[in-house]
Structure formats: C-alpha cells, structure tokens
Design a protein around this motif. Structure first.
Motif, PDB file in Angstrom:
ATOM      1  N   UNK A   1      56.788 -14.843  13.414  1.00 58.38           N
ATOM      2  CA  UNK A   1      56.364 -14.723  14.814  1.00 58.38           C
ATOM      3  C   UNK A   1      57.564 -14.780  15.760  1.00 58.38           C
ATOM      4  N   UNK A   2      58.513 -15.675  15.444  1.00 61.09           N
ATOM      5  CA  UNK A   2      59.710 -15.765  16.291  1.00 61.09           C
ATOM      6  C   UNK A   2      60.515 -14.471  16.176  1.00 61.09           C
ATOM      7  N   UNK A   3      60.657 -13.944  14.945  1.00 64.31           N
ATOM      8  CA  UNK A   3      61.414 -12.689  14.766  1.00 64.31           C
ATOM      9  C   UNK A   3      60.744 -11.542  15.498  1.00 64.31           C
ATOM     10  N   UNK A   4      59.411 -11.523  15.489  1.00 58.94           N
ATOM     11  CA  UNK A   4      58.700 -10.443  16.183  1.00 58.94           C
ATOM     12  C   UNK A   4      58.990 -10.534  17.682  1.00 58.94           C
ATOM     13  N   UNK A   5      59.005 -11.757  18.216  1.00 53.89           N
ATOM     14  CA  UNK A   5      59.290 -11.932  19.652  1.00 53.89           C
ATOM     15  C   UNK A   5      60.702 -11.448  19.975  1.00 53.89           C
ATOM     16  N   UNK A   6      61.647 -11.797  19.095  1.00 49.63           N
ATOM     17  CA  UNK A   6      63.038 -11.391  19.325  1.00 49.63           C
ATOM     18  C   UNK A   6      63.135  -9.864  19.245  1.00 49.63           C
ATOM     19  N   UNK A   7      62.431  -9.270  18.264  1.00 54.09           N
ATOM     20  CA  UNK A   7      62.446  -7.805  18.133  1.00 54.09           C
ATOM     21  C   UNK A   7      61.828  -7.144  19.355  1.00 54.09           C
ATOM     22  N   UNK A   8      60.869  -7.825  19.986  1.00 62.15           N
ATOM     23  CA  UNK A   8      60.217  -7.303  21.194  1.00 62.15           C
ATOM     24  C   UNK A   8      61.070  -7.488  22.436  1.00 62.15           C
ATOM     25  N   UNK A   9      62.208  -8.178  22.295  1.00 63.71           N
ATOM     26  CA  UNK A   9      63.097  -8.294  23.453  1.00 63.71           C
ATOM     27  C   UNK A   9      63.325  -9.700  23.956  1.00 63.71           C
ATOM     28  N   UNK A  10      62.734 -10.710  23.329  1.00 57.65           N
ATOM     29  CA  UNK A  10      63.003 -12.090  23.769  1.00 57.65           C
ATOM     30  C   UNK A  10      64.462 -12.403  23.481  1.00 57.65           C
ATOM     31  N   UNK A  11      65.205 -12.813  24.516  1.00 59.79           N
ATOM     32  CA  UNK A  11      66.633 -13.074  24.349  1.00 59.79           C
ATOM     33  C   UNK A  11      67.000 -14.510  24.682  1.00 59.79           C
ATOM     34  N   UNK A  12      66.020 -15.276  25.179  1.00 58.62           N
ATOM     35  CA  UNK A  12      66.297 -16.657  25.546  1.00 58.62           C
ATOM     36  C   UNK A  12      65.269 -17.552  24.895  1.00 58.62           C
TER      37      UNK A  12
END
Ligand SMILES: Cc1cc2nc3c(=O)[nH]c(=O)nc-3n(C[C@H](O)[C@H](O)[C@H](O)COP(=O)(O)OP(=O)(O)OC[C@H]3O[C@@H](n4cnc5c(N)ncnc54)[C@H](O)[C@@H]3O)c2cc1C
Ligand code: FES
Lengths: 477, 89
Positions: free
Chosen positions: A400-411
């Motif tokens: 789930x965290x990787x999906x968020x990062x892949x979606x553009x979460x940078x912070x």
C-alpha cells in the motif's frame, strides 16, 4: 473539574535532562513544575524498579535518579508523575499552555511563561518479516521488563537480542546483571577495535564502562553473532523461532547462510534511538535531520538550549541523541536560561554556564564518536514481502505504501493521507523510520520527506479529558 | 516475588495473584505474549515499545483504556484484554 496551575517554567519529562532543567530553573528563582507520564521520575537512564527486592533496586543509575528527583524537589520543583502532556500551544501573551492527562483520567491545564521540553528518545523501529508477532519487542522494552518487575522475562523460551549499536551491549549487560539467560546476541556491525581504541583514548573516563560492557556481554553467556541480522521472526500466534544470516559485502544478508534458532520466546530488537519530537514539532520549532543525532531532532542553541521559538527550550535526547550526560548538562543550561527568560532577568552568569557548555561539547563529542562506530542503517536492510505491515496501528502494508509512492506521494505526510500510515494512536512514531526508508528508496531524501506534523491529541486521550483541558485553557471552567 | 507481598487481581474475569506493583506487561506476557488483535487484519499483538509510545499493549483497567506498560498491579484491579480467555464476558 480541571486542575489548573500557573508556573514560571514548565518542564516536560523527568529523565536526566528534565530533572536537571527543573532543578536549575528552580534554583534560578522560578516556580517550576516537571511532568512525566511514568509513575516514577527518572526517565530511561534512571528507570526506577517497581519491586523493592529487585536486583536493580540499589544500582548507581537508580540511586542517582532518586537523588536527582530529591534535589529538584528540595529546590522547590513540583514533580507530577503519571501526567502525560497531550497538547501544547502558545498563548497570546507569548507564554505556553499545556494540556495533560493525569492517571489516565483527570484533566490538568498548565500556564507557563517558558517551557523546557525534555521528552527523551525512543527506539527507531525497523520492520522485518514477522516483526509484529507477539514476543518481538524493543530492546528497551526487554530492559524495562528485566529492571522493573521481578527481574525475569515473563515469556518462557530462549531470549535473542538483536539489532545494532552500543545500547545492545547495555541490554546484554542488563541480562547478565539480572541473571537471566541470553541465548543469542546478533549485531549488524562487526567490531572495529582500532576505531574503538582511538575513541576511548580520547575519552579515558569511558574506558572502565566499555570494559564492563564487554565483560558482561561474555558473562551473559550469549552466542555472539557480529555482522549478522535477524532476517525473519516465525510463529503462528506468537514468536517461536528466529532466522539470522551474515551480512555480505553489500550490507545485505546472505540468503545462502541463514541459520534458524528454535524455541525462542523473546526477540528483543533495537536499531538505535530517535528523538521524541511530538511536543516540539507541535509547537512548530525548527527541526533538523542528522543521522548521527538520531534523525529528526529539535534544533537548539547549545549555549542556551533555546529553540527557534521564543520561550521554548529543549534539552536531552529531543535535541539530538547523545545519552545521559549530554542530557543532564543540556538540561542545566536550558533550565537556567528558561528561568531567567521567564523572570525577565538577564541571562544566567556566563561564569557558571560557560563551563557547562564546554562539558556539553565534550560529552556530545564522545556521543558523535560512538555514533560513528555504529552508523545507523539508513534503509530497510531486508527485502520485505508486499503484505508485510509497515504501520502497525492501521495495518498498512508495504504494498500500500509503495502504491502511494508510485501514485506520486513524495512526503511522509502524503503517504499518511494516501494510506493512513501514521494516522493511528502512535502518530507515526513507530512507522516513521520505515516510511522514510521507503521514500528514500524511491529517491526522496529524508530531509525532503519530512515527518508527520503532530495533531491534537499528541497521545490518545479520553475525549472528556481533552474537552475539559481545552475548556480550561480557554478560561471557561 | 516474596509471598507476603502478593495481591489479588482479576484478569479477564479470572482471579489471579501476583506481586504487588508488578508491571502489567509482565503479568500479561506470562500468560501469553499477545493480548490484542490488530484493527484490520485481526493479527495477534502484544507489547512492543514498553514505554508508552506504540499503544500495542492496550488493555482495560477498571473499565478504562490503559497502556499495560505504564500500569502496575494493585489489589482488586480488574484487567480486561481484547483477546484473552474469557474476553468479552
Ligand atoms: C528505551 C530506552 C532505554 C534506554 N536505556 C538506557 C540505559 O540503560 N543506559 C543509558 O545510559 N541510556 C539509556 N537510554 C538512553 C537515554 O535516552 C539517555 O540515557 C537519557 O535517559 C536521556 O535523558 P532525557 O532526559 O533526554 O530523556 P529520558 O530519560 O527518556 O526522559 C524523558 C522523559 O520524558 C517523558 N515524556 C516524554 N513525552 C512526554 C509527554 N508528552 N508527557 C509527559 N512525559 C513525557 C518520558 O516518559 C520520559 O520519562 C535509553 C533510551 C531509550 C529510548
Ligand atoms: S508497549 Fe508500546 S505503549 Fe505499551
């Protein structure tokens, strides 16, 4: 009903840093209250046993803690234990208002002209396969089980102590002193005798302590595995076995040489400390990131303990990991300055404070040298399965965290909004290091990833207590 | 440890004796190291940080939520865990 207090200086935390700050402030003429969530003052270093017959009841660390609390009280400090500060805010007149919960049930509201935060440190948890199994605990938690209570680990089975850093040796020493068998000692780093000797040559006073640690590590009887890491904790509803592997040249475990340890009841794991910054961060003081200081810490002027925010001082581990003696010294400095500022007096006598600052610099120097011997592991050293939990409070997985990062979460904050990681009761204290490591893997430096801005309440608090304390703060009760 | 200082508590409905002032984490972990279920997956959890910051050790003491790692045993204390035997009764 909400109890209310008006003081010149409020001190959060009654560890070595907070007790020293409170005493110095009271000796400087201020009316001082010092708050701590534990039942006895002392913090981590001076942790007080709960059983009078404990083997740890008369250790120098315990006795000096009792002395420090007594000295603070005789200087006029009111020490309130079982009192947890769950919110802090600035007031219109430039002071501070603290909201606290006492004994889990009563509201307390405190107005202070200046504030010293000495909230200490916590372990920097790093997830690994099986880390949520009951029986896997922090190294500090194992130490607390041994030093308080009956001095025995409650869970039957072998004990394994693993992680990295000098604190692991201190915990092994606690096992030896408690007479509790320690089966395995697993340290990520290999010993570096030459660098260790160089550091000790510059700080000869630490020599006896260092030899004592080595002696007690042997005395603990543990099989010692340097350059190894725990790769997995196994079990169904509780910990049953642990796998360890040697670290190869790239810093990662060698999968071909995994060794399994069966019959494990307790795995105590510690990868170093990080400052507890919820209070200073809630007040918006400037924080900096330095791996040698445990990562994010409240920035202070070492000569005064002052943060970037007027009237807010920080002392001890919250201003950067350094151990008990920097905590004590920085506490004295911050406390005397906080008192002078609260009473509108000139800064404390330089003849008194300058030597303290010099001692503090030396003590910080040793801590820096020690940190260099055990550089913190910057990234997750293990490959985790996608369904491994990173955020224990909300069961948020790596996938789930990787999906968020892949979606553009940078912070860190964006990951929280996407996934809820960091939204639960621990407010990101536990998962923060893992989320930062994931963001770094995706190319965001920790400085840019930031940390979770704390929100009200900083610690889960019964709603009626929150309401009562905030109403008192607004002056309506 | 000493027999004369044991006290009675009620743990998940079952009367038990332990040393006065024993940290509840020691009391609970001696029964089983896990006493909670995680919110989404329902996975077993027990104490983790041991210092009041992770909230993995939550129990109910005399009807109020409490962190087991911050509480010590008192005479007559009623402790309820989420997953212990007799929980929910
Ligand atoms: C788990 C652990 C074990 C350690 N064990 C050792 C050891 O055995 N030997 C050693 O030399 N060093 C040990 N250390 C290092 C330790 O940080 C220093 O030795 C020293 O205790 C630091 O002093 P301090 O005053 O900065 O913080 P601490 O001693 O940690 O004191 C901070 C206090 O503030 C309280 N506090 C924090 N936030 C709040 C709040 N919002 N409301 C109320 N109270 C609050 C905490 O409960 C704590 O009692 C340990 C650190 C940790 C995290
Ligand atoms: S074990 Fe972390 S809060 Fe009690």
């Amino acid at each position: 009903m909400t109890a209310r207090l008006h003081v010149d200086v409020a001190v959060i935390g009654a560890g070595p840093g907070g007790l020293a700050a409170a005493r110095a402030a009271a000796e400087g003429g201020a009316r001082v209250v010092c708050l701590d969530l534990f039942a006895a003052a002392g913090g981590q270093y001076h942790m007080q046993p709960t059983q009078p017959e404990s083997r740890f009841a008369q250790t120098p660390q315990v006795l000096s803690g009792r002395d420090a609390a007594r000295a603070a009280r005789s200087a006029g400090v009111e020490i309130l234990t079982r009192t947890e500060v769950f919110w802090v805010a600035g007031t219109e007149d430039g002071g501070y208002c603290l909201s606290a919960c006492q004994a889990g049930a009563e509201a307390l509201s405190i107005r202070a002209t200046t504030l010293v935060v000495a909230s200490g440190a916590m372990e920097r948890p790093l997830p690994f396969p099986g880390w949520t199994l009951p029986g896997v605990i922090g190294a500090g938690a194992a130490q607390r089980l041994l030093k308080t209570g009956t001095g025995a680990l409650p869970v039957p089975g072998k004990a394994v102590l693993a992680g990295s850093g000098p604190f692991l040796m201190a915990v092994a020493q606690t096992f030896a002193k408690a007479g509790q068998p320690l089966a395995h000692f697993v340290e990520y780093r290999r010993p570096n005798p030459r660098a260790t000797a160089r550091l000790l040559a510059r700080h000869l006073r630490k020599l006896a302590e260092a030899f004592g640690l080595l002696r007690d590590l042997r005395r603990s009887g543990a099989e010692r595995h340097f350059g190894h890491i725990v790769t997995r904790a196994l079990g169904k509803d509780r910990l049953e076995a642990v796998e360890i592997a040697p670290i190869d040249a790239s810093g990662r475990p060698d999968p071909a040489r995994v060794q399994r340890i069966e019959g494990v009841g307790t795995l105590a794991i510690g990868y170093g400390f990080q400052p507890v910054t919820d209070v200073t961060a809630a007040l918006g003081a400037d924080h900096g990131f330095d791996p040698a200081l445990g990562g994010w810490h409240c920035i202070v002027d070492p000569a005064t303990g002052a943060s970037s925010r007027p009237g807010l001082y920080a002392a001890g581990e919250v201003s950067g990991i350094g151990g008990a003696s920097p905590a004590r010294l920085s506490g004295r400095i911050a406390g005397s300055h906080a008192a002078a500022a609260a009473l509108g007096r000139a800064a404390p006598d330089a003849a008194i404070v300058a030597p303290l600052a010099a001692e503090l610099a030396a003590a910080r120097g040793f801590a820096r040298g020690l940190a260099a011997l055990y550089p913190p592991l910057p990234d997750l050293p293990l490959d985790l399965a996608p369904d491994e939990v990173l955020c224990r409070c909300e069961d948020v997985t790596l996938a789930e965290v990787r999906a968020a990062v892949a979606d553009g979460a940078r912070e860190t904050f964006a990951v929280k909004m996407w996934t809820r990681a960091g939204m639960g009761p621990c407010q990101g204290r536990i998962c923060g290091a893992a989320i930062a490591a994931e963001l770094r893997r995706a190319g965001t430096r920790p400085e840019a990833a930031g940390f979770n801005r704390p929100h009200l309440p900083l610690r889960p608090t019964p709603l009626p207590v929150v309401r009562a304390a905030l109403a008192a703060e607004r002056g309506s009760t | 440890m000493s027999e004369d200082r044991t006290i009675g508590v009620i743990l998940d409905g079952v009367p038990s004796r332990c040393a006065e002032g024993l940290p509840l984490t020691s009391l609970l972990a001696a029964r089983a190291p896990g006493w909670r279920a995680s919110p989404r997956a329902g996975a077993p959890r027990g104490m983790f940080c041991g210092m009041g910051l992770c909230f993995e050790c939550m129990v109910e003491v005399d009807g109020r939520p409490a962190r087991a790692c911050l509480e010590t045993a008192r005479e007559g204390m009623k402790i309820r865990t989420a997953t212990g035997p007799g929980a929910g009764s």
